[in-house]
Design an enzyme around this catalytic site. Structure first.
Site, mmCIF file in Angstrom:
data_model
loop_
_atom_site.group_PDB
_atom_site.id
_atom_site.type_symbol
_atom_site.label_atom_id
_atom_site.label_comp_id
_atom_site.label_asym_id
_atom_site.label_seq_id
_atom_site.Cartn_x
_atom_site.Cartn_y
_atom_site.Cartn_z
ATOM 1 N N HIS A 38 0.812 -1.226 0.000
ATOM 2 C CA HIS A 38 0.000 0.000 0.000
ATOM 3 C C HIS A 38 0.846 1.278 0.000
ATOM 4 O O HIS A 38 0.835 2.056 -0.945
ATOM 5 C CB HIS A 38 -0.901 0.018 1.234
ATOM 6 C CG HIS A 38 -1.690 -1.235 1.454
ATOM 7 N ND1 HIS A 38 -2.640 -1.676 0.573
ATOM 8 C CD2 HIS A 38 -1.675 -2.135 2.471
ATOM 9 C CE1 HIS A 38 -3.189 -2.792 1.035
ATOM 10 N NE2 HIS A 38 -2.616 -3.092 2.182
HETATM 11 C C1 BDR Z 1 -3.492 1.276 4.778
HETATM 12 O O1 BDR Z 1 -3.908 1.098 6.132
HETATM 13 C C2 BDR Z 1 -2.788 0.922 6.960
HETATM 14 O O2 BDR Z 1 -2.938 -0.243 7.710
HETATM 15 C C3 BDR Z 1 -1.606 0.729 6.063
HETATM 16 O O3 BDR Z 1 -0.432 1.279 6.645
HETATM 17 C C4 BDR Z 1 -1.987 1.458 4.802
HETATM 18 O O4 BDR Z 1 -1.696 2.827 4.894
HETATM 19 C C5 BDR Z 1 -3.952 0.085 3.973
HETATM 20 O O5 BDR Z 1 -5.335 -0.028 4.023
#
Ligand code: BDR
Ligand code: CA
Length: 335
Positions: A245
């Site tokens: 992500h």
């Molecule tokens: C996002 O949510 C957080 O858990 C991760 O760091 C990322 O930014 C993914 O859904």
């Protein structure tokens, strides 16, 4: 060979394993000059995220970058304890880093963003990879912020993909949908990096092994953290690997990778209390005509990439091994 342009950045995060990857990516990138970092509650509390960020900066030899504490609670309700099952109780996969000597900045994260926007009018880039509470607060402090900021890249949302915290909602948006509404409604250049693209570009065990084998404590520590992250994602993908992500959002923000399909469309956030809360409702009805212009729309939603991201990410993180900025013995720094 031309020297890449280095852009001043404000980085807002909830450090977190993939946040740690994004931070390391930015520090290694020649196109990013990180001028300040704010933390927000998400994967961990804003305070724990700030501690992780300071420790990582020290490990990377960038302890001079200021870190400001941001919002503990979302605009509505209270912080609900984060995601220890994904990131570990300490947020970085139970890896212990040497405690940083530097302390927190004497300003809040929102104040830091506003200050940096005035110091770099028209050129500051914002990368937000946690809940958008601090960014919404900065918009309230300085309504001219959208004019001062060159562009904002946000990891968050799900356009056509399923959610990751509910059937339809992604964690960063779901953790503060009211803040996300304010940020997406502001008149600035927004790039949204949703689950559609972050779940379809994965890091494999072979990539993790490359990081572990690096002769530098930063990629090595990231490789260790990813061991924890991979165990969570095994339950989703059926093999040891992970989504990417936050580092993908970082790479798009600096231009290290390019979007292939990224229509500019209207995006609304569901702030009701029903099952849709936190959903990013992206108007993708132009799909069948190659996304004609949508009058009034301002949010570029990245749906796919040009090329393969994982090799680029690993190569960038391994460039730490070539640098001499953090000549710290691996065993001493990573317990
Ligand atoms: C996002 O949510 C957080 O858990 C991760 O760091 C990322 O930014 C993914 O859904
Ligand atoms: Ca994050």
């Amino acid at each position: 060979m031309t020297t890449p342009i280095s852009h001043p950045f404000y980085f807002d995060c909830d450090t977190g394993i993939d946040d740690a990857l994004a931070l390391a990516y930015l520090l290694a990138s020649l196109q990013a000059d990180v001028r300040g970092i704010g933390t927000v509650s998400g994967n961990v509390s804003a305070a724990v995220g700030a501690r992780n960020t300071l420790d990582l900066l020290q490990l990377a030899g960038h302890a001079h970058i200021p870190v400001a504490l941001g919002a503990h609670d979302p605009q509505t309700g209270t912080f609900r304890g984060g995601a220890p099952h994904v990131h570990g109780a300490n947020g970085i996969g139970e890896v212990s880093l040497e405690a940083a000597g530097a302390g927190l900045a004497q300003e809040t994260a929102a104040e830091m963003l506003v200050r940096l926007a005035h110091e770099h009018p028209g050129t500051l880039r914002v990368l937000a990879i946690g809940p958008l509470t601090n960014i919404a607060e900065a918009l309230r402090l300085e309504p001219e912020l959208p004019r001062l900021v060159e562009e904002i890249t946000i990891m968050g949302g799900a356009a056509l993909a399923p959610g990751n915290i509910t059937a339809v909602a992604e964690a960063n948006i779901a953790n503060d949908p009211e803040a996300a509404t304010d940020v997406l409604a502001a008149d600035w250049n927004i790039t949204l990096v949703p689950l559609d693209v972050t779940m379809s570009n994965v890091l494999e065990e072979s990539h993790r092994q490359e990081l572990l084998a690096a002769g530098h404590p930063v990629p090595q520590a990231l490789g260790e953290m990813l061991g924890y992250y991979f165990r969570f994602y095994e339950g989703i993908f059926g093999r040891a690997c992970s989504a990417m992500h936050d580092p993908l959002a970082a790479a798009l923000a600096v231009g290290g990778v390019k979007a292939a399909v990224a229509p500019v469309v209207q995006v609304d956030v569901d702030t009701t209390d029903g099952p849709g809360r936190g959903q990013t409702v992206c108007d993708l009805r132009g799909l069948y005509m190659d996304y004609p212009e949508q009058p009034g729309a301002r949010c570029r939603v990245v749906l796919s990439l040009e090329g393969d991201f994982a090799p680029h990410l690993v190569a960038t993180l391994l460039s730490f091994s070539e640098s001499t900025t953090a000549a710290v013995a691996v065993g001493a720094a990573v317990a």
